[in-house]
Scaffold this motif. Structure first.
Motif, mmCIF file in Angstrom:
data_model
loop_
_atom_site.group_PDB
_atom_site.id
_atom_site.type_symbol
_atom_site.label_atom_id
_atom_site.label_comp_id
_atom_site.label_asym_id
_atom_site.label_seq_id
_atom_site.Cartn_x
_atom_site.Cartn_y
_atom_site.Cartn_z
ATOM 1 N N GLY A 262 0.072 30.268 3.624
ATOM 2 C CA GLY A 262 -0.545 29.702 4.534
ATOM 3 C C GLY A 262 -1.430 28.387 4.099
ATOM 4 O O GLY A 262 -1.719 28.283 2.878
ATOM 5 N N GLY A 263 -1.502 27.367 5.148
ATOM 6 C CA GLY A 263 -2.383 26.247 4.776
ATOM 7 C C GLY A 263 -3.904 26.663 4.793
ATOM 8 O O GLY A 263 -4.360 27.895 4.912
ATOM 9 N N ALA A 264 -4.602 25.467 4.594
ATOM 10 C CA ALA A 264 -5.841 25.703 4.701
ATOM 11 C C ALA A 264 -6.522 26.040 6.180
ATOM 12 O O ALA A 264 -6.055 25.833 7.193
ATOM 13 N N THR A 265 -7.489 26.979 6.421
ATOM 14 C CA THR A 265 -7.988 27.611 7.367
ATOM 15 C C THR A 265 -8.617 26.404 8.453
ATOM 16 O O THR A 265 -8.800 26.974 9.553
ATOM 17 N N ASN A 266 -8.883 25.364 7.990
ATOM 18 C CA ASN A 266 -9.320 24.202 9.013
ATOM 19 C C ASN A 266 -8.289 23.388 9.207
ATOM 20 O O ASN A 266 -8.714 22.163 9.884
ATOM 21 N N ILE A 267 -7.028 23.636 9.209
ATOM 22 C CA ILE A 267 -5.635 22.848 9.477
ATOM 23 C C ILE A 267 -4.900 23.756 10.496
ATOM 24 O O ILE A 267 -4.701 24.818 10.197
ATOM 25 N N PRO A 268 -4.258 22.918 11.528
ATOM 26 C CA PRO A 268 -4.537 21.595 12.044
ATOM 27 C C PRO A 268 -5.701 21.239 12.731
ATOM 28 O O PRO A 268 -6.509 22.138 13.212
ATOM 29 N N GLN A 269 -6.152 19.998 12.661
ATOM 30 C CA GLN A 269 -7.324 19.343 13.476
ATOM 31 C C GLN A 269 -6.894 17.918 13.730
ATOM 32 O O GLN A 269 -5.890 17.384 13.211
ATOM 33 N N GLY A 270 -7.747 17.226 14.661
ATOM 34 C CA GLY A 270 -7.659 15.856 15.061
ATOM 35 C C GLY A 270 -8.772 15.375 15.603
ATOM 36 O O GLY A 270 -9.938 16.042 15.833
ATOM 37 N N ARG A 271 -8.814 14.192 16.074
ATOM 38 C CA ARG A 271 -9.833 13.443 16.663
ATOM 39 C C ARG A 271 -9.236 12.473 17.530
ATOM 40 O O ARG A 271 -8.372 11.565 17.080
ATOM 41 N N LEU A 272 -9.570 12.431 18.742
ATOM 42 C CA LEU A 272 -8.861 11.422 19.818
ATOM 43 C C LEU A 272 -10.330 11.000 20.539
ATOM 44 O O LEU A 272 -11.261 11.643 21.293
ATOM 45 N N VAL A 273 -10.771 9.620 20.288
ATOM 46 C CA VAL A 273 -11.998 9.033 20.739
ATOM 47 C C VAL A 273 -11.538 7.724 21.557
ATOM 48 O O VAL A 273 -10.986 6.826 20.966
ATOM 49 N N LYS A 274 -12.210 7.468 22.785
ATOM 50 C CA LYS A 274 -12.276 6.478 23.331
ATOM 51 C C LYS A 274 -13.861 6.156 23.415
ATOM 52 O O LYS A 274 -14.616 6.635 23.777
ATOM 53 N N VAL A 275 -13.774 4.718 23.195
ATOM 54 C CA VAL A 275 -15.337 4.156 23.237
ATOM 55 C C VAL A 275 -15.182 2.881 24.341
ATOM 56 O O VAL A 275 -14.347 1.947 24.016
ATOM 57 N N TYR A 276 -16.208 2.928 25.166
ATOM 58 C CA TYR A 276 -16.405 1.724 26.086
ATOM 59 C C TYR A 276 -17.803 1.012 25.658
ATOM 60 O O TYR A 276 -18.859 1.756 25.853
ATOM 61 N N GLN A 277 -17.956 0.001 25.140
ATOM 62 C CA GLN A 277 -19.276 -0.756 24.787
ATOM 63 C C GLN A 277 -19.625 -2.000 25.463
ATOM 64 O O GLN A 277 -18.712 -2.804 25.312
ATOM 65 N N PHE A 278 -20.821 -2.085 25.735
ATOM 66 C CA PHE A 278 -21.341 -3.447 26.341
ATOM 67 C C PHE A 278 -22.520 -3.691 25.685
ATOM 68 O O PHE A 278 -23.419 -2.767 25.355
ATOM 69 N N ALA A 279 -22.862 -5.033 25.494
ATOM 70 C CA ALA A 279 -24.021 -5.429 24.589
ATOM 71 C C ALA A 279 -24.500 -6.867 25.292
ATOM 72 O O ALA A 279 -23.569 -7.738 25.332
ATOM 73 N N ASP A 280 -25.655 -7.028 25.699
ATOM 74 C CA ASP A 280 -26.021 -8.486 25.762
ATOM 75 C C ASP A 280 -27.347 -8.739 25.058
ATOM 76 O O ASP A 280 -28.119 -7.966 24.759
ATOM 77 N N THR A 281 -27.496 -9.836 24.515
ATOM 78 C CA THR A 281 -28.399 -10.371 23.372
ATOM 79 C C THR A 281 -28.796 -11.768 23.781
ATOM 80 O O THR A 281 -27.989 -12.889 23.889
ATOM 81 N N ILE A 282 -30.063 -12.166 24.058
ATOM 82 C CA ILE A 282 -30.665 -13.363 24.272
ATOM 83 C C ILE A 282 -31.299 -13.648 22.921
ATOM 84 O O ILE A 282 -32.086 -12.995 22.421
ATOM 85 N N THR A 283 -30.983 -15.171 22.618
ATOM 86 C CA THR A 283 -31.831 -15.690 21.525
ATOM 87 C C THR A 283 -32.656 -16.882 22.191
ATOM 88 O O THR A 283 -32.027 -17.761 22.852
ATOM 89 N N TRP A 284 -33.860 -16.840 21.846
ATOM 90 C CA TRP A 284 -34.897 -17.742 22.365
ATOM 91 C C TRP A 284 -35.709 -18.237 21.348
ATOM 92 O O TRP A 284 -36.425 -17.761 20.594
ATOM 93 N N VAL A 285 -35.541 -19.705 21.152
ATOM 94 C CA VAL A 285 -36.403 -20.310 19.820
ATOM 95 C C VAL A 285 -37.724 -21.131 20.804
ATOM 96 O O VAL A 285 -37.339 -21.837 21.660
ATOM 97 N N LYS A 286 -38.986 -20.784 20.500
ATOM 98 C CA LYS A 286 -40.270 -21.427 21.138
ATOM 99 C C LYS A 286 -41.104 -21.493 20.065
ATOM 100 O O LYS A 286 -41.680 -20.699 19.563
ATOM 101 N N GLY A 287 -41.311 -22.955 19.630
ATOM 102 C CA GLY A 287 -42.396 -23.046 18.831
ATOM 103 C C GLY A 287 -41.867 -22.359 17.261
ATOM 104 O O GLY A 287 -40.920 -22.837 16.810
ATOM 105 N N LYS A 288 -42.887 -21.711 16.964
ATOM 106 C CA LYS A 288 -42.576 -20.917 15.597
ATOM 107 C C LYS A 288 -41.991 -19.982 15.621
ATOM 108 O O LYS A 288 -41.912 -19.292 14.749
ATOM 109 N N HIS A 289 -41.416 -19.641 16.822
ATOM 110 C CA HIS A 289 -40.613 -18.176 16.978
ATOM 111 C C HIS A 289 -39.540 -18.339 17.492
ATOM 112 O O HIS A 289 -39.016 -19.125 18.200
#
Length: 330
Positions: A129-156
């Motif tokens: 027989g094969g390994a005791t943890n086989i067969p196996q698998g991964r099926l992954v769907k990812v939906y990703q959203f990101a919003d970034t604001i960059t603001w330069v003000k004086g020394k910042h």
């Protein structure tokens, strides 16, 4: 002996458009597909393939809100499929099936014990027989959203934003589904009476979702021409994925015909316990960059003028949940 070829094909598309002088939009698509044939070959002849595929589609929109402020929005979707199982049918019973056919695997049978020495070869009786943890698998769907604001003000130079991820996971994984049997004597082998048995009860496929949230702020504060502080904080919430198993086992054991364990036992004993999500994952960061500008003397000889940068910092970070814990409890 048998061959174990590896094949991978990938291609990508990327293009950029500028609908206005203030807007820049970038699109990209990456497609990958590969297969390791006979990648899981073992000395006892049991073998399986490892097919994998990944599709990534994303876009970035950068808008110049003002001369000192920009906004960047990103949206990405990704599909990842990888399986450990499936093999050329010519291998016969030694071909480990795909994860979806885990019920057709051959049980793992091993041999040990002094009374078997007379029929052992120099390397011992080979495991069936094969390994005791086989067969196996991964099926992954990812939906990703990101919003970034960059603001330069004086020394910042300030950066602030948020990110959200929605994950849909389907995981075929249940070690010892067909059992592991050990024979430690010739008598037990002849009578088909194993000395030890390991058998898993549970569902061979787990499906679960996850919603992750991230919020962040950082200020690069240039206090002096030669001293900059990086001050920031990040908050992360990735839920508690193991509670998916809590929900599954409670639903199964609460009067269901699919209940596995003795119904006279308390429900708390027959189910995965609820684990409170970690909601205090604040990640502060304090860094500095200092460039000495000594005009003369020993320190000038040692550091020079604006020729050396000394950096230091402190931060706290948190790891997300380690999914092998969830899968092993499955």
């Amino acid at each position: 002996d048998y061959t174990a070829p590896f094949t991978q094909n990938e291609w990508s598309i990327r293009f950029t458009v500028r609908p206005t002088q203030k807007d820049n939009v970038d699109f990209r698509y990456l497609h990958q597909k590969s297969i390791n044939v006979n990648n899981g070959g073992s000395s006892n002849g049991f073998s399986y393939d490892v097919p994998a595929a990944s599709k990534n589609l994303g876009g970035t929109w950068v808008r110049q809100i003002a001369s000192s402020m920009t906004n960047e929005f990103k949206a990405t979707t990704q599909n990842l499929n990888v399986e450990f199982g499936g093999a050329d049918s010519s291998f016969g019973i030694s071909a480990i099936p795909k994860p979806a056919d885990i019920g057709n695997t051959v049980a793992n049978i091993s041999f040990s014990g002094a009374s078997l020495a007379s029929i052992k070869s120099a390397t011992g009786l080979s495991t069936i027989g094969g390994a005791t943890n086989i067969p196996q698998g991964r099926l992954v769907k990812v939906y990703q959203f990101a919003d970034t604001i960059t603001w330069v003000k004086g020394k910042h130079n300030m950066v602030m934003g948020a990110e959200y991820k929605h994950l849909i996971n389907k995981v075929p994984f249940l070690p010892l589904y067909q059992g592991s049997f050990v024979f430690n004597s010739l008598t037990r082998l002849q009578n088909n009476a194993p000395s030890a048995i390991s058998l898993t009860a549970g569902e061979p496929v787990t499906t679960y979702t996850e919603n992750d949230q991230y919020y962040y702020f950082q200020d690069d504060f240039k206090i002096r021409s030669n001293l900059t502080l990086n001050l920031g904080v990040r908050y992360e919430y990735t839920g508690q994925p193991i509670n998916q198993l809590h929900d599954i086992t409670v639903a199964r054991e609460s009067g269901s015909s699919k209940a596995i364990f003795d119904p006279t036992l308390p429900l708390s004993v027959r189910t995965v316990p609820y684990v409170a999500p970690d909601k205090n994952n604040f990640a502060p960061r304090v860094d500095f960059a200092y460039s000495p500008n000594f005009e003369s003397g020993f320190l000038h000889t040692l550091f020079g003028k604006d020729a050396t940068v000394i950096r230091g910092g402190f931060s706290i970070a948190s790891d997300p949940a380690f999914y092998n814990i969830l899968l092993n409890l499955q």
